[in-house]
Design a protein around this motif. Structure first.
Motif, PDB file in Angstrom:
ATOM      1  N   ALA A   1       0.409  -1.561  -0.117  1.00  0.00           N
ATOM      2  CA  ALA A   1       0.215   0.194  -0.081  1.00  0.00           C
ATOM      3  C   ALA A   1       0.916   1.326   0.118  1.00  0.00           C
ATOM      4  O   ALA A   1       0.423   2.116  -0.129  1.00  0.00           O
ATOM      5  CB  ALA A   1      -1.031   0.037   1.371  1.00  0.00           C
ATOM      6  N   ALA A   2       2.730   1.128   0.309  1.00  0.00           N
ATOM      7  CA  ALA A   2       3.247   2.351   0.869  1.00  0.00           C
ATOM      8  C   ALA A   2       3.003   3.129  -1.411  1.00  0.00           C
ATOM      9  O   ALA A   2       4.076   4.144  -1.364  1.00  0.00           O
ATOM     10  CB  ALA A   2       4.531   2.027   0.678  1.00  0.00           C
ATOM     11  N   VAL A   3       2.545   2.193  -1.912  1.00  0.00           N
ATOM     12  CA  VAL A   3       3.512   3.002  -3.520  1.00  0.00           C
ATOM     13  C   VAL A   3       2.328   3.325  -3.797  1.00  0.00           C
ATOM     14  O   VAL A   3       1.837   4.838  -4.874  1.00  0.00           O
ATOM     15  CB  VAL A   3       3.031   1.720  -4.934  1.00  0.00           C
ATOM     16  N   LEU A   4       0.739   4.502  -3.213  1.00  0.00           N
ATOM     17  CA  LEU A   4      -0.051   5.225  -3.233  1.00  0.00           C
ATOM     18  C   LEU A   4       0.441   6.486  -2.392  1.00  0.00           C
ATOM     19  O   LEU A   4       1.104   6.638  -1.448  1.00  0.00           O
ATOM     20  CB  LEU A   4      -1.532   4.821  -2.889  1.00  0.00           C
ATOM     21  N   PRO A   5      -0.048   7.118  -3.210  1.00  0.00           N
ATOM     22  CA  PRO A   5       0.109   8.160  -3.458  1.00  0.00           C
ATOM     23  C   PRO A   5      -0.247   8.828  -1.860  1.00  0.00           C
ATOM     24  O   PRO A   5      -1.862   8.750  -1.435  1.00  0.00           O
ATOM     25  CB  PRO A   5       0.342   9.522  -4.622  1.00  0.00           C
TER      26      PRO A   5
ATOM     27  N   PRO B   1     -11.430  -5.102  -8.178  1.00  0.00           N
ATOM     28  CA  PRO B   1     -11.036  -3.391  -8.412  1.00  0.00           C
ATOM     29  C   PRO B   1     -11.867  -2.651  -9.944  1.00  0.00           C
ATOM     30  O   PRO B   1     -11.658  -3.554 -10.798  1.00  0.00           O
ATOM     31  CB  PRO B   1      -9.597  -3.885  -8.826  1.00  0.00           C
ATOM     32  N   ARG B   2     -11.562  -1.995  -9.410  1.00  0.00           N
ATOM     33  CA  ARG B   2     -12.538  -0.938 -10.964  1.00  0.00           C
ATOM     34  C   ARG B   2     -11.420  -0.454 -11.529  1.00  0.00           C
ATOM     35  O   ARG B   2     -10.059  -0.622 -11.635  1.00  0.00           O
ATOM     36  CB  ARG B   2     -12.564   0.740 -10.486  1.00  0.00           C
TER      37      ARG B   2
ATOM     38  N   PRO C   1      -3.617  -0.543  -4.621  1.00  0.00           N
ATOM     39  CA  PRO C   1      -2.021  -1.182  -4.567  1.00  0.00           C
ATOM     40  C   PRO C   1      -2.023  -2.390  -5.437  1.00  0.00           C
ATOM     41  O   PRO C   1      -3.320  -3.477  -5.876  1.00  0.00           O
ATOM     42  CB  PRO C   1      -2.233  -1.976  -3.030  1.00  0.00           C
ATOM     43  N   PRO C   2      -0.430  -2.830  -5.549  1.00  0.00           N
ATOM     44  CA  PRO C   2      -0.297  -3.362  -6.556  1.00  0.00           C
ATOM     45  C   PRO C   2      -0.409  -4.744  -5.935  1.00  0.00           C
ATOM     46  O   PRO C   2      -0.353  -5.374  -5.029  1.00  0.00           O
ATOM     47  CB  PRO C   2       1.274  -2.841  -6.721  1.00  0.00           C
ATOM     48  N   SER C   3      -0.678  -6.351  -6.281  1.00  0.00           N
ATOM     49  CA  SER C   3      -0.779  -7.408  -5.937  1.00  0.00           C
ATOM     50  C   SER C   3       1.416  -8.468  -5.835  1.00  0.00           C
ATOM     51  O   SER C   3       1.812  -6.858  -6.446  1.00  0.00           O
ATOM     52  CB  SER C   3      -1.367  -8.792  -6.951  1.00  0.00           C
TER      53      SER C   3
END
Length: 548
Positions: free
Chosen positions: A261-265, A340-341, A403-405
């Protein structure tokens, strides 16, 4: 049936191989073209037993031969041939039937040209597909006959390759096979069921002289080559090395799923506050929400009594994994399926429907037409679904980053930096700054990629030590496996040899399996895989005829 007289010149152009045949006539019907011919008398013919020439005629009989179609019609040749006495007293044959070179073959009622056509169609399309194709060509044969003729085609002589490729492939569930290929000529050699060392040992003993053996890291292949081809240089394939490393990276990303989840701005103060509570209340009013809530309460009521998941699943008529999902969830909202959308073509135009809605335009059909004039190519149903939250008093479902998988994060790490988009580079940088373990993994992956790019195995021992001391269990296990096979790994990094030929041939094997609906046995599969590769090579090497 009408009768058509043909002169010798016309028949010579029709059947040029009949150099010693005198054509009498040809009958043409609606279905079959019949050519009647007879061999010349007084011309010596070779005995089929000893080969001695003889012109002493015993009698004549008519052979009925099928040939390739003529003008789209089946062609039948009624050939009158002689039975001759053999003049060699030591020959076991008293009489023999003469053969016309290029037209007749002993014990066969098809011309060699038609026989080659049947065999080629059988190689390419197998039994049922081959029979259908031959029926289109007005040659009626059953699928069993096509397969029978295919299996009689001799395999090309096998020469011991200098560079041998060894790889396994899946035959069906839980069963694997082994494919050998010549890495120099790029042709398959043979295949068999199983991937044990004994069969590979037997083949290597019968075909000594292999200098280089390309393989993956399978222990049985390593042992088989070491036992019966000790002088061969073993090369661990680069593709399998990189694939094994990528799988370990995905395992590490799965173990650090909480860091993704840290990849989210970061959320700025100007961003609108989320409406999670309103969304949850809306989901509770839906049929799916009521079902999830009722099921969540039932599963927790039964599991609180001490019962395991399997009895609860049998009592409720659910799958055990569904019961486990609801039992592990803290709230019923966690157990609801939230796909996911996905990005849509409407995303760049979401401000316009909101503006028009505020102005009083609540018709999705009119909004769709206005968006079309602005260049939006989205379907009407997409616009209708987009404005559905506005009818319930909710804001538009704007696209939000997720967040990416673990698989996606592993792909980012293993992809070359120059091939990643700037957006992915930014997200990966935030992830690596947040998770030291993934940063260390990224550094190790890039060091190994540098060795592959530069074909330099000098840093390999130190890299293996760093891999083992990384403190990450998946990488430590990989270091132990690579250290046992370090000589082949070094050869795979430095030499140009690889198992790319085998991977291409395995794709061919899977194609042939699908064409035969997975019901072909190993002998038939081996025959087709080997023969079809040589057939392609034969027609690829033939010069093309320029159009007139």
């Amino acid at each position: 049936m009408g009768s058509l007289q043909l002169c010798s010149v016309e028949i010579a152009s029709l059947l040029p191989q009949l150099v010693n045949v005198l054509v009498v006539s040809a009958d043409v019907s609606d279905a079959v073209v019949t050519v009647r011919a007879r061999t010349r008398s007084g011309v010596p013919a070779g005995c089929t037993g000893c080969g001695q020439l003889s012109a002493w005629c015993h009698s004549r009989y008519v052979r009925h031969l099928a040939d390739v179609t003529l003008g789209g019609r089946p062609l039948r040749i009624e050939l009158s041939v002689r039975r001759l006495y053999c003049e060699n007293p030591t020959c076991p044959k008293a009489t023999f039937a003469e053969q016309v070179p290029g037209l007749t073959v002993r014990h066969q009622r098809r011309t060699p040209q038609l026989q080659r056509l049947v065999e080629a169609v059988g190689v390419v399309l197998a039994g049922r597909g081959g029979a259908r194709m031959l029926r289109i060509l007005n040659v009626t044969l059953s699928r069993s006959t096509v397969l029978s003729h295919l299996m009689r085609v001799p395999l090309p002589p096998l020469e011991t390759p200098r560079v041998l490729g060894v790889d396994d492939f899946a035959l069906y569930a839980g069963t694997y096979g082994t494919l050998l290929a010549d890495a120099t000529t790029r042709l398959p050699l043979t295949l068999w069921e199983g991937r044990d060392a004994e069969q590979l040992n037997h083949w290597l003993r019968e075909h000594p002289g292999v200098e280089v053996a390309c393989r993956d890291g399978l222990l049985t292949y390593r042992q088989g080559i070491t036992a019966d081809a000790p002088d061969a240089v073993q090369v661990s394939d680069r593709f399998h090395l990189w694939q094994g490393l990528s799988r370990r990276v995905q395992d590490i990303a799965s173990a650090h799923r909480g860091c993704l989840a840290a990849v989210l701005p970061p959320v700025s103060e100007t961003d609108p506050a989320p409406v999670e509570e309103t969304a949850e209340n809306t989901a509770a009013d839906t049929r799916a929400g009521r079902h999830a809530r009722r099921l969540f309460e039932t599963v927790h009521a039964l599991t609180r009594t001490g019962r395991s998941h399997s009895p609860v699943a049998r009592e409720l008529g659910l799958d055990r994994r569904t019961v486990r999902k609801y039992a592990r969830a803290r709230t019923w909202q966690e157990a609801m399926r939230r796909p996911p959308r996905k990005p849509s073509t409407l995303d760049p135009y979401l401000d316009y429907p909101q503006q028009r809605w505020d102005e009083g335009q609540h018709s999705a059909k009119i909004l769709h037409g206005e968006l079309r004039t602005k260049g939006c190519l989205g379907h009407y149903q997409r616009v209708k679904m987009a404005v559905a939250p506005l009818r319930r008093g909710l804001p538009l479902d704007e696209p939000r980053e997720r967040p990416p998988s673990p698989r996606e994060a592993a792909r980012w790490i293993t992809t070359h930096p120059g091939r990643r988009s700037p957006h992915i580079n930014d997200r990966l940088a935030r992830l690596l700054d947040h998770c030291p373990e993934l940063r260390h993994t990224h550094d190790l992956v890039r060091r190994f990629a540098s060795m592959l790019d530069n074909h330099d195995a000098t840093p390999l021992p130190r890299w293996l030590d760093d891999l083992a001391n990384s403190g990450l269990a998946p990488l430590a296990g990989l270091a132990g496996a690579l250290r046992e096979d370090r000589h082949a790994v070094a050869q795979g990094i430095t030499t140009p040899y690889n198992s790319g030929v085998n991977e291409g041939r395995i794709t061919d094997v899977k194609l042939q399996k699908r064409l035969m609906a997975g019901r072909a046995g190993i002998p038939l599969l081996r025959h087709r895989v080997v023969l079809i590769a040589h057939l392609r090579r034969h027609y690829a090497d033939r010069p093309t005829v320029p159009p007139r």
